[in-house]
Design a protein around this motif. Structure first.
Motif, PDB file in Angstrom:
ATOM      1  N   ALA A  15       0.847  -1.196   0.000  1.00  0.00           N
ATOM      2  CA  ALA A  15       0.000   0.000   0.000  1.00  0.00           C
ATOM      3  C   ALA A  15       0.881   1.243   0.000  1.00  0.00           C
ATOM      4  O   ALA A  15       1.772   1.383   0.835  1.00  0.00           O
ATOM      5  N   ASP A  16       0.600   2.150  -0.938  1.00  0.00           N
ATOM      6  CA  ASP A  16       1.297   3.434  -0.952  1.00  0.00           C
ATOM      7  C   ASP A  16       0.276   4.568  -0.956  1.00  0.00           C
ATOM      8  O   ASP A  16      -0.915   4.345  -0.736  1.00  0.00           O
ATOM      9  N   GLU A  17       0.740   5.778  -1.212  1.00  0.00           N
ATOM     10  CA  GLU A  17      -0.147   6.941  -1.126  1.00  0.00           C
ATOM     11  C   GLU A  17      -1.308   6.885  -2.123  1.00  0.00           C
ATOM     12  O   GLU A  17      -2.345   7.516  -1.909  1.00  0.00           O
ATOM     13  N   THR A  18      -1.155   6.118  -3.204  1.00  0.00           N
ATOM     14  CA  THR A  18      -2.206   6.062  -4.223  1.00  0.00           C
ATOM     15  C   THR A  18      -3.456   5.354  -3.727  1.00  0.00           C
ATOM     16  O   THR A  18      -4.527   5.509  -4.319  1.00  0.00           O
ATOM     17  N   ASP A  20       6.198   0.817   3.282  1.00  0.00           N
ATOM     18  CA  ASP A  20       7.368   1.532   3.778  1.00  0.00           C
ATOM     19  C   ASP A  20       7.189   3.035   3.541  1.00  0.00           C
ATOM     20  O   ASP A  20       8.144   3.799   3.626  1.00  0.00           O
ATOM     21  N   LYS A  21       5.957   3.434   3.250  1.00  0.00           N
ATOM     22  CA  LYS A  21       5.654   4.819   2.902  1.00  0.00           C
ATOM     23  C   LYS A  21       4.983   5.568   4.046  1.00  0.00           C
ATOM     24  O   LYS A  21       4.092   5.046   4.715  1.00  0.00           O
ATOM     25  N   HIS A  22       5.403   6.801   4.235  1.00  0.00           N
ATOM     26  CA  HIS A  22       4.679   7.704   5.125  1.00  0.00           C
ATOM     27  C   HIS A  22       3.442   8.212   4.368  1.00  0.00           C
ATOM     28  O   HIS A  22       3.395   8.184   3.151  1.00  0.00           O
ATOM     29  N   GLY A  23       2.440   8.651   5.107  1.00  0.00           N
ATOM     30  CA  GLY A  23       1.252   9.189   4.455  1.00  0.00           C
ATOM     31  C   GLY A  23       0.182   8.174   4.159  1.00  0.00           C
ATOM     32  O   GLY A  23      -0.831   8.501   3.532  1.00  0.00           O
ATOM     33  N   VAL A  24       0.375   6.922   4.584  1.00  0.00           N
ATOM     34  CA  VAL A  24      -0.663   5.904   4.428  1.00  0.00           C
ATOM     35  C   VAL A  24      -0.785   5.150   5.752  1.00  0.00           C
ATOM     36  O   VAL A  24       0.214   4.829   6.387  1.00  0.00           O
ATOM     37  N   THR A  25      -2.021   4.949   6.184  1.00  0.00           N
ATOM     38  CA  THR A  25      -2.292   4.234   7.428  1.00  0.00           C
ATOM     39  C   THR A  25      -2.992   2.920   7.097  1.00  0.00           C
ATOM     40  O   THR A  25      -4.025   2.912   6.428  1.00  0.00           O
ATOM     41  N   LEU A  26      -2.426   1.805   7.550  1.00  0.00           N
ATOM     42  CA  LEU A  26      -2.982   0.488   7.283  1.00  0.00           C
ATOM     43  C   LEU A  26      -4.070   0.183   8.307  1.00  0.00           C
ATOM     44  O   LEU A  26      -3.856   0.339   9.514  1.00  0.00           O
ATOM     45  N   SER A  29       0.682   3.273  11.340  1.00  0.00           N
ATOM     46  CA  SER A  29       1.189   4.208  10.352  1.00  0.00           C
ATOM     47  C   SER A  29       2.621   4.596  10.701  1.00  0.00           C
ATOM     48  O   SER A  29       2.997   4.613  11.879  1.00  0.00           O
ATOM     49  N   LEU A  30       3.430   4.893   9.680  1.00  0.00           N
ATOM     50  CA  LEU A  30       4.787   5.380   9.927  1.00  0.00           C
ATOM     51  C   LEU A  30       4.736   6.860  10.292  1.00  0.00           C
ATOM     52  O   LEU A  30       3.936   7.596   9.733  1.00  0.00           O
TER      53      LEU A  30
END
Length: 266
Positions: free
Chosen positions: A87-90, A110-116, A265-266
């Protein structure tokens, strides 16, 4: 066990693991604006009786309490699969603020801006964090996803991104425990087909004269086999079915209930 029940300033109650150092939380049913008896008060899923605005306000309240952005949460429709996606920002916002017909039961990033985010109401939520590689994961593990090895699949997907199993912390949140998870012979037969007779016998057995299943223990087993150290597996001892005033429980409510959300989330 290093879980702590927290009451945020806005009244939301949630649990967190002291072992995980990035923003995360396992929701309870307390602190939202749902007014139906069966969804009161922090229902975090659509199609349970609340209107869309109520669910989104509950999401905002929960995310504020945990310290993540509501618009960053991805939580697609869950189908009890072993599927884990990157999962990324998209994809941020899918399942809540953006509709999608795609389904999924686990995520890594491994992306900031996305919460699983994974939704549960007796099933097992597991949140993962490799603090060295700065990679996170989350899975929804019902009995079928558990037996199909979704926990191990999440570790494998995290390793593809650069995580090392020996560095991963796995926090297993509140779920139905062996004490309350009565099952039938058909359930045992299905699990045997997926994990083998020996493993099934370790986690399905008699309790008060009835067959019961330990899906928390089965998930822990998969995590250990994946290379996660026993001391890096944090398990909540709370049973959702035993605590219907604190958690939504499909078994305790005979299916008429709200839904909880666990996020990282990171």
């Amino acid at each position: 066990m290093s879980f702590k029940l927290i009451t945020a300033e806005n009244g939301v109650k949630y649990l967190k693991s002291h072992r995980i150092t990035v923003p995360h939380g396992f929701a309870t049913r307390i602190g939202g604006v749902s007014t139906h008896e069966h969804t009161s008060s922090l229902n975090l899923a659509f199609r349970r009786g609340d209107d869309e605005g109520t669910v989104l306000e509950n999401l905002r309240l929960f995310c504020t309490a945990v310290g993540v952005k509501a618009e960053s949460v991805i939580s697609r429709h869950q189908v009890h699969s072993p599927d884990v996606i990157y999962a990324d920002e998209t994809v941020a916002g899918e399942g809540y603020l953006r509709s999608t017909d795609k389904s999924c039961d686990g995520y890594v990033t491994d992306k900031h801006g996305v919460t699983l985010g994974v939704k549960t109401a007796d099933c097992v939520p597991i949140l993962f964090h490799d603090p060295i590689a700065n990679i996170i994961g989350a899975v929804h593990a019902g009995w079928r996803g558990t037996a199909l090895g979704i926990a191990a699949e999440c570790v494998r997907k995290m390793a593809e991104l650069g995580a090392r199993p020996e560095n991963i912390i796995a926090a297993i949140g509140p779920s139905i425990r062996f004490c309350c998870y009565e099952v039938g012979e058909d359930f045992r037969d299905s699990v045997r087909e997926l994990v083998g007779n020996e493993t099934a016998a370790r986690f399905i057995g008699e309790h008060n004269g009835k067959l019961h299943a330990d899906i928390v223990g089965l998930n822990r087993n998969f995590l250990l086999l994946s290379g996660i150290a026993d001391e890096n597996i944090d398990i909540s001892e709370l049973c959702t079915c035993c605590n219907p005033d604190l958690f939504f429980s499909h078994r305790a409510s005979h299916g008429k209930r709200g839904t909880m959300l666990s996020v990282i989330s990171l």
